[in-house]
Design a protein around this motif. Structure first.
Motif, PDB file in Angstrom:
ATOM      1  N   THR A  56       0.821  -1.219   0.000  1.00 34.18           N
ATOM      2  CA  THR A  56       0.000   0.000   0.000  1.00 34.18           C
ATOM      3  C   THR A  56       0.847   1.257   0.000  1.00 34.18           C
ATOM      4  O   THR A  56       0.322   2.366  -0.139  1.00 34.18           O
ATOM      5  CB  THR A  56      -0.918   0.036   1.228  1.00 34.18           C
ATOM      6  N   VAL A  61      -1.070  -5.673   2.293  1.00 33.52           N
ATOM      7  CA  VAL A  61      -2.406  -6.261   2.396  1.00 33.52           C
ATOM      8  C   VAL A  61      -2.349  -7.667   1.798  1.00 33.52           C
ATOM      9  O   VAL A  61      -1.839  -7.863   0.698  1.00 33.52           O
ATOM     10  CB  VAL A  61      -3.462  -5.424   1.663  1.00 33.52           C
ATOM     11  N   GLU A  72      -4.307  -6.529   6.912  1.00 34.25           N
ATOM     12  CA  GLU A  72      -3.227  -5.574   6.681  1.00 34.25           C
ATOM     13  C   GLU A  72      -2.175  -5.783   7.752  1.00 34.25           C
ATOM     14  O   GLU A  72      -2.498  -5.882   8.947  1.00 34.25           O
ATOM     15  CB  GLU A  72      -3.748  -4.146   6.732  1.00 34.25           C
ATOM     16  N   TYR A  83     -10.134  -6.252   7.150  1.00 32.73           N
ATOM     17  CA  TYR A  83     -11.119  -5.526   6.345  1.00 32.73           C
ATOM     18  C   TYR A  83     -12.339  -6.411   6.110  1.00 32.73           C
ATOM     19  O   TYR A  83     -12.200  -7.550   5.639  1.00 32.73           O
ATOM     20  CB  TYR A  83     -10.536  -5.134   4.991  1.00 32.73           C
ATOM     21  N   PRO A  99      -5.717  -7.219  -4.312  1.00 34.63           N
ATOM     22  CA  PRO A  99      -5.705  -5.914  -3.622  1.00 34.63           C
ATOM     23  C   PRO A  99      -4.953  -4.870  -4.436  1.00 34.63           C
ATOM     24  O   PRO A  99      -3.820  -5.095  -4.863  1.00 34.63           O
ATOM     25  CB  PRO A  99      -4.994  -6.220  -2.301  1.00 34.63           C
ATOM     26  N   LEU A 106      -8.555   1.151  -0.984  1.00 31.23           N
ATOM     27  CA  LEU A 106      -8.138  -0.225  -1.236  1.00 31.23           C
ATOM     28  C   LEU A 106      -9.241  -0.916  -2.033  1.00 31.23           C
ATOM     29  O   LEU A 106     -10.379  -1.008  -1.579  1.00 31.23           O
ATOM     30  CB  LEU A 106      -7.891  -0.968   0.073  1.00 31.23           C
TER      31      LEU A 106
END
Length: 325
Positions: A56, A61, A72, A83, A99, A106
């Motif tokens: 990220t 992720v 994450e 998530y 991802p 995201l």
């Protein structure tokens, strides 16, 4: 004058041989150093099949395709957050994968529910985009969605959608030649406003414009030992005859130093990442050979000089390697 010309020719040949020798030395494998492996997790970090991993910019992720989980972690592998959750409702998923970070969101594709979900950086659900077909691979630049779906295998490979999920067009015909039959894409990556397409079963890398125009096609058969390890019949192969055992690539990562291709190597206890420059000329093979359990390479991402591998030895987990050069 004649002797001088001969000397120049000889010098040129010697120089060329020297350059070739240097090139051979450059592509000799380097070792990867295993820094850590995390296969014993809390309930939140228990993996069944950690199929995808992405950077990220501040963390990693990981999506678990079988256990329906999105987590994450920081660059040491420590849990930051999860998530969403398994299910069919808003913010829920069944087969999370791919991802992608874009527009500070995201993006996660969910083949089980034929949709793409978006999450805020704090983990909260943002939105979902319904797609007509279940997605196998996708990427986005925040303006359009590019996907390879279950229904893409008829005569075309890549489908372009609006950010609302409306189909725009498709491009990249399925093609069969005397030496290769191209089917599943293993990764779609947008880099420098171009769409890079890496094929799953054959050493083929293509570059398209974001409008679908083919810019360049590279056959990597002569790079490293691809031809020896994944030799295909010279007879014209059929699409239906391609088996999963012929998978070559698991991932593609790009940074300022070039292109890194994660290699699937089921016959040896190896983690492999092959480094190419942006002219797709091979530079270095990075390799880690396990002396104990075989490490399966599901997916990987390179962050600076560290290679993060979602894989498994006796248990699935996150494996962290350092490049030694």
């Amino acid at each position: 004058m004649k002797h001088l010309l001969i000397k120049c020719i000889v010098a040129s040949v010697v120089c060329l041989i020297g350059m070739l020798n240097c090139f051979e030395k450059e592509v000799v494998k380097d070792n990867l150093e295993l820094l850590s492996s995390t296969t014993e997790f809390s309930d939140e970090l228990f993996f069944a099949y950690p199929k995808y991993i992405a950077d990220t910019g501040v963390s990693l992720v990981i999506t678990d395709l079988n256990d329906s989980k999105i987590v994450e972690v920081d660059y040491s592998g420590k849990l930051i957050r999860t998530y969403g959750q398994k299910g069919r409702g808003p913010g829920e998923y069944l087969m999370p994968s791919n991802p992608i970070m874009a527009n500070d969101l995201l993006y996660i594709s969910d083949a089980g529910n034929a949709k793409i979900l978006t999450f805020e950086s704090n983990g909260s659900f943002n939105n979902e985009i319904k797609i007509s077909d279940p997605i196998l691979e996708f990427t986005t630049n925040g303006e359009y969605l590019y996907a390879f779906t279950f229904n893409s295998v008829d005569d075309r490979l890549i489908k372009k959608y609006s950010m609302n999920g409306e189909f725009i067009n498709s491009f990249g015909k399925l093609e069969t030649t005397e030496e290769t039959s191209l089917n599943n894409i293993t990764k779609l990556v947008i880099y420098n406003n171009e769409l890079w397409v890496l094929h799953l079963y054959f050493p083929i890398l293509k570059i398209y414009s974001l409008d679908g125009e083919l810019i360049q096609k590279y056959n990597l058969s002569n790079a490293f030992d691809y031809s020896e390890r994944f030799n295909q019949s010279k007879e014209k192969p059929k699409y239906s005859n391609v088996s999963g055992q012929k998978v070559i690539y698991q991932s593609i990562t790009m940074n300022k130093d070039g292109i890194y291709l994660g290699i699937y190597d089921p016959s040896n206890n190896n983690i492999i990442a092959d480094h190419f420059n942006f002219d797709v000329i091979p530079i270095t093979r990075y390799r880690y050979t396990s002396n104990d359990e075989k490490i399966y390479h599901f997916h990987s991402v390179l962050v600076d000089s560290t290679l993060y591998v979602a894989g498994a030895d006796t248990e699935p987990g996150l494996f962290i390697f350092n490049k030694t050069d």
